[in-house]
Design a protein around this motif. Sequence first.
Motif, short mmCIF file in Angstrom:
data_model
loop_
_atom_site.label_atom_id
_atom_site.label_comp_id
_atom_site.label_asym_id
_atom_site.label_seq_id
_atom_site.Cartn_x
_atom_site.Cartn_y
_atom_site.Cartn_z
N GLU A 72 83.11 -63.70 51.65
CA GLU A 72 81.97 -63.34 50.84
C GLU A 72 81.61 -62.49 50.33
OE1 GLU A 72 79.06 -64.58 53.29
OE2 GLU A 72 77.56 -62.61 53.15
N VAL A 73 80.98 -62.56 48.59
CA VAL A 73 80.67 -60.96 48.08
C VAL A 73 79.13 -61.29 48.35
CG1 VAL A 73 82.85 -61.42 46.61
CG2 VAL A 73 81.38 -63.01 45.85
N ARG A 74 78.71 -59.80 48.23
CA ARG A 74 77.19 -59.97 48.65
C ARG A 74 77.55 -58.63 47.20
NH1 ARG A 74 76.82 -58.09 54.44
NH2 ARG A 74 77.26 -60.40 55.29
N THR B 102 67.14 -58.67 37.82
CA THR B 102 67.55 -59.43 38.37
C THR B 102 69.57 -59.22 38.28
OG1 THR B 102 65.36 -60.02 39.50
CG2 THR B 102 67.99 -60.56 40.66
N ALA B 103 70.05 -59.10 39.12
CA ALA B 103 72.26 -59.01 39.16
C ALA B 103 71.96 -60.52 40.07
CB ALA B 103 72.70 -58.15 39.21
N VAL B 104 71.70 -61.36 38.84
CA VAL B 104 72.03 -63.03 40.33
C VAL B 104 74.37 -62.81 39.60
CG1 VAL B 104 71.72 -65.11 40.60
CG2 VAL B 104 70.33 -63.36 39.91
N ILE B 105 75.06 -63.01 41.09
CA ILE B 105 76.10 -63.32 40.91
C ILE B 105 75.89 -65.03 41.39
CG2 ILE B 105 78.43 -63.68 42.53
CD1 ILE B 105 77.56 -61.60 44.07
N GLU C 58 74.78 -66.50 50.66
CA GLU C 58 73.01 -67.17 50.90
C GLU C 58 72.41 -66.25 50.93
OE1 GLU C 58 73.30 -70.02 52.96
OE2 GLU C 58 75.22 -71.01 52.76
N THR C 59 72.55 -64.95 51.32
CA THR C 59 71.24 -64.22 51.29
C THR C 59 71.29 -62.68 50.45
OG1 THR C 59 72.12 -63.12 53.30
CG2 THR C 59 70.83 -65.18 53.64
N GLN C 60 72.48 -62.23 50.09
CA GLN C 60 72.81 -61.45 49.39
C GLN C 60 73.57 -62.10 47.84
OE1 GLN C 60 73.72 -58.14 51.78
NE2 GLN C 60 73.80 -59.14 53.75
#
Length: 245
Positions: free
Chosen positions: A133-135, A226-229, A239-241
Motif C-alpha cells: 500500500e501507499v501512504r 489536505t493532500a488526498v491520495i 485506509e488509515t494514512q
Amino acid sequence: VANTVIANDDPKGEVSVRATSPASVLEGQVGATVTHTFLLTRNGDLSQAAVMPWRVGGTVNAADFGSAALPAGQATFAAGAATATVSVTTRGDALFEDDETLTLLLSEGDLVVPSATQGTASVLLRNDDEPNEVRVRAVQSALLERSVPGVATSFQFEVTRIGDLTAPATVNIDVVGTGAFPADAQDFVGGRLPSLRVQLNAGEKSRTFFVEVAQDTLREPDETFTAVIRIATGATVSETQGCAT
C-alpha cells in the motif's frame, strides 16, 4: 500349460503421518526457504520394502514452492523399517496474503494404505509481509503563508509505500480545502486546487512532493488543506494514512 495365481489375502499395512518440523512457521522473505519434514509410520508386516505415494495439498500453491506444480512423490519404506520421511521446501515472498496451509496427503501404495484417521498432516505458513500500500504524510504540519505577492510558499509532503517494491507504482493526489476555514483555489499558485502525480520506481520506497501556496497580504484566518491520495496503481491506498493535512 496351466497357470494359477495365488491371490494375496493379507491386509495392507496402515501408514500414519505427522509433521516433525514446527507446525506453524513464518513463510519468510524473498530468498528465504523453509523445509517441512513429515514422518510416516507403518504397521503390519515390515519384512518387505513398501512404497507410499504422496502429494501436497491445502491452500498453498505452486508459487510457494517456486515450481509450476505442487510437489508430489513416493516415500519408500526399507525392508524391516517402520518409518520413512518426506521433506518439502517452501520459498518466501513479499506478497501480503492470508496464512496458508500445507497438507501432506497419502495415497494407497503397493503394500500400504493411508490411515483412515491419521493419513494426512498439515503445517501452517503464516504471512509475514506488509500490505502492498501507499501512504502520504505532511513533512511540515504548519507553515507561515508569508506576504510577498507573486512568491510561493512550498509545503512538503512524502509518499511512502510498504510491502512489495519490485514493481513501479503511480500515485495520484488531489489537494482539497478542509477544516473550519478551508483553503480555496485562490490560495494556490495558478489559482486552482492542485492535482499531482507521484511516480515511484521499482525498488523505491518513498518520494517527496511540494504543494505551492501563493503568498498574499490579505487579513484572513488560518486555513487548512489536505493532500488526498485519489487513486494508485501498483499498490492499494492505505485506509488509515491515505491523506495528510
